[in-house]
Design a protein around this motif. Sequence first.
Motif, PDB file in Angstrom:
ATOM      1  N   HIS A  83       0.866  -1.176   0.000  1.00 56.02           N
ATOM      2  CA  HIS A  83       0.000   0.000   0.000  1.00 56.02           C
ATOM      3  C   HIS A  83       0.905   1.229   0.000  1.00 56.02           C
ATOM      4  CE1 HIS A  83      -3.061   2.893   0.979  1.00 56.02           C
ATOM      5  NE2 HIS A  83      -3.970   1.953   0.872  1.00 56.02           N
ATOM      6  N   ALA A  84       1.525   1.486  -1.141  1.00 51.77           N
ATOM      7  CA  ALA A  84       2.446   2.612  -1.265  1.00 51.77           C
ATOM      8  C   ALA A  84       1.671   3.894  -1.551  1.00 51.77           C
ATOM      9  CB  ALA A  84       3.442   2.334  -2.388  1.00 51.77           C
ATOM     10  N   GLU A  85       2.296   4.991  -1.274  1.00 52.83           N
ATOM     11  CA  GLU A  85       1.720   6.313  -1.525  1.00 52.83           C
ATOM     12  C   GLU A  85       2.546   7.012  -2.601  1.00 52.83           C
ATOM     13  OE1 GLU A  85      -1.099   7.395  -0.101  1.00 52.83           O
ATOM     14  OE2 GLU A  85      -1.236   5.539   1.039  1.00 52.83           O
ATOM     15  N   ALA A  86       1.997   8.051  -3.178  1.00 48.77           N
ATOM     16  CA  ALA A  86       2.728   8.838  -4.175  1.00 48.77           C
ATOM     17  C   ALA A  86       4.027   9.336  -3.553  1.00 48.77           C
ATOM     18  CB  ALA A  86       1.877  10.001  -4.661  1.00 48.77           C
ATOM     19  N   GLY A  87       5.126   9.167  -4.293  1.00 50.26           N
ATOM     20  CA  GLY A  87       6.443   9.570  -3.803  1.00 50.26           C
ATOM     21  C   GLY A  87       7.252   8.406  -3.260  1.00 50.26           C
ATOM     22  N   ASP A  88       6.587   7.295  -2.907  1.00 49.76           N
ATOM     23  CA  ASP A  88       7.289   6.099  -2.423  1.00 49.76           C
ATOM     24  C   ASP A  88       7.953   5.387  -3.598  1.00 49.76           C
ATOM     25  OD1 ASP A  88       6.307   6.604   0.106  1.00 49.76           O
ATOM     26  OD2 ASP A  88       4.787   5.014   0.040  1.00 49.76           O
ATOM     27  N   CYS A  89       9.021   4.653  -3.304  1.00 53.06           N
ATOM     28  CA  CYS A  89       9.655   3.817  -4.309  1.00 53.06           C
ATOM     29  C   CYS A  89       9.383   2.356  -3.985  1.00 53.06           C
ATOM     30  CB  CYS A  89      11.156   4.082  -4.351  1.00 53.06           C
ATOM     31  SG  CYS A  89      11.533   5.693  -5.092  1.00 53.06           S
ATOM     32  N   VAL A  90       9.328   1.553  -5.029  1.00 54.26           N
ATOM     33  CA  VAL A  90       9.023   0.131  -4.874  1.00 54.26           C
ATOM     34  C   VAL A  90       9.955  -0.699  -5.743  1.00 54.26           C
ATOM     35  CG1 VAL A  90       6.587   0.478  -4.294  1.00 54.26           C
ATOM     36  CG2 VAL A  90       7.254   0.215  -6.686  1.00 54.26           C
ATOM     37  N   ARG A  91      10.034  -1.959  -5.432  1.00 50.62           N
ATOM     38  CA  ARG A  91      10.743  -2.942  -6.252  1.00 50.62           C
ATOM     39  C   ARG A  91       9.682  -3.892  -6.773  1.00 50.62           C
ATOM     40  NH1 ARG A  91      12.976  -7.844  -4.029  1.00 50.62           N
ATOM     41  NH2 ARG A  91      13.948  -8.985  -5.713  1.00 50.62           N
ATOM     42  N   VAL A  92       9.533  -3.966  -8.073  1.00 55.95           N
ATOM     43  CA  VAL A  92       8.547  -4.848  -8.684  1.00 55.95           C
ATOM     44  C   VAL A  92       9.306  -5.954  -9.416  1.00 55.95           C
ATOM     45  CG1 VAL A  92       6.614  -5.036 -10.291  1.00 55.95           C
ATOM     46  CG2 VAL A  92       6.947  -2.914  -8.994  1.00 55.95           C
ATOM     47  N   THR A  93       9.012  -7.193  -9.043  1.00 57.11           N
ATOM     48  CA  THR A  93       9.600  -8.358  -9.702  1.00 57.11           C
ATOM     49  C   THR A  93       8.473  -9.334  -9.990  1.00 57.11           C
ATOM     50  OG1 THR A  93      10.065  -9.401  -7.574  1.00 57.11           O
ATOM     51  CG2 THR A  93      11.844  -8.111  -8.564  1.00 57.11           C
ATOM     52  N   GLY A  94       8.792 -10.434 -10.634  1.00 54.42           N
ATOM     53  CA  GLY A  94       7.785 -11.443 -10.930  1.00 54.42           C
ATOM     54  C   GLY A  94       7.150 -11.181 -12.280  1.00 54.42           C
ATOM     55  N   SER A  95       6.136 -11.969 -12.562  1.00 53.49           N
ATOM     56  CA  SER A  95       5.463 -11.858 -13.857  1.00 53.49           C
ATOM     57  C   SER A  95       4.398 -10.767 -13.834  1.00 53.49           C
ATOM     58  CB  SER A  95       4.812 -13.203 -14.202  1.00 53.49           C
ATOM     59  OG  SER A  95       3.741 -13.463 -13.310  1.00 53.49           O
ATOM     60  N   ASP A  96       3.899 -10.441 -15.025  1.00 52.61           N
ATOM     61  CA  ASP A  96       2.829  -9.444 -15.117  1.00 52.61           C
ATOM     62  C   ASP A  96       1.570  -9.917 -14.402  1.00 52.61           C
ATOM     63  OD1 ASP A  96       4.443  -7.762 -16.568  1.00 52.61           O
ATOM     64  OD2 ASP A  96       3.604  -8.322 -18.514  1.00 52.61           O
ATOM     65  N   ASN A  97       1.317 -11.229 -14.434  1.00 51.63           N
ATOM     66  CA  ASN A  97       0.110 -11.775 -13.809  1.00 51.63           C
ATOM     67  C   ASN A  97       0.264 -12.007 -12.314  1.00 51.63           C
ATOM     68  OD1 ASN A  97      -1.211 -11.801 -16.261  1.00 51.63           O
ATOM     69  ND2 ASN A  97      -0.529 -13.883 -16.739  1.00 51.63           N
ATOM     70  N   ASN A  98       1.502 -12.075 -11.831  1.00 47.77           N
ATOM     71  CA  ASN A  98       1.734 -12.331 -10.415  1.00 47.77           C
ATOM     72  C   ASN A  98       2.943 -11.528  -9.939  1.00 47.77           C
ATOM     73  OD1 ASN A  98       1.458 -13.422  -7.901  1.00 47.77           O
ATOM     74  ND2 ASN A  98       2.499 -15.340  -8.399  1.00 47.77           N
ATOM     75  N   PRO A  99       2.816 -10.188  -9.934  1.00 49.51           N
ATOM     76  CA  PRO A  99       3.966  -9.371  -9.537  1.00 49.51           C
ATOM     77  C   PRO A  99       4.214  -9.433  -8.036  1.00 49.51           C
ATOM     78  CG  PRO A  99       2.068  -7.987  -9.906  1.00 49.51           C
ATOM     79  CD  PRO A  99       1.663  -9.383 -10.292  1.00 49.51           C
ATOM     80  N   ASP A 100       5.467  -9.281  -7.668  1.00 49.04           N
ATOM     81  CA  ASP A 100       5.866  -9.195  -6.265  1.00 49.04           C
ATOM     82  C   ASP A 100       6.335  -7.768  -6.046  1.00 49.04           C
ATOM     83  OD1 ASP A 100       6.511  -9.905  -3.678  1.00 49.04           O
ATOM     84  OD2 ASP A 100       8.501 -10.648  -4.226  1.00 49.04           O
ATOM     85  N   VAL A 101       5.730  -7.064  -5.104  1.00 50.85           N
ATOM     86  CA  VAL A 101       6.010  -5.648  -4.896  1.00 50.85           C
ATOM     87  C   VAL A 101       6.466  -5.431  -3.460  1.00 50.85           C
ATOM     88  CG1 VAL A 101       5.057  -3.315  -5.050  1.00 50.85           C
ATOM     89  CG2 VAL A 101       4.160  -5.124  -6.527  1.00 50.85           C
TER      90      VAL A 101
END
Length: 126
Positions: free
Chosen positions: A56-74
């Motif tokens: 549950h990120a907010e605007a301005g936060d950074c994230v790491r997105v990995t995994g597939s398009d159908n099952n992303p890991d954030v």
Amino acid sequence: MSASPPPVAPQFPAPAAPAAPAKKGKFKKFLGIVAMLVAAVAVKFGIAYMFNSPVHAEAGDCVRVTGSDNNPDVDTKDCGDKDANYKVIKVVKDTFDVNACTVGEAALAQEWDAEKFVLCLDPVKK
């Protein structure tokens, strides 16, 4: 002379039957088993939810997105972290429609409890 009646032995009350095993002990044991089962279920689903829950990120936060398009890991990351690959530009609430993002190069639909939202993302510039 008249014969006197034979002496009568004194009568004592019959010995009391042994007390039945206390039902409280069985009830406490039952409650203990139920409590352990409830705790085990809570731990299983609580841990699974904690590790598989969306970010549950907010605007301005950074994230790491990995995994597939159908099952992303954030995962949320510090924007200076080398693993951070996207920055949240905008959060669009109450939708799963990734087309609701009018900014950013990518969009990611998420759900947190009953709340649904889309993260509008731009790549982190390094």
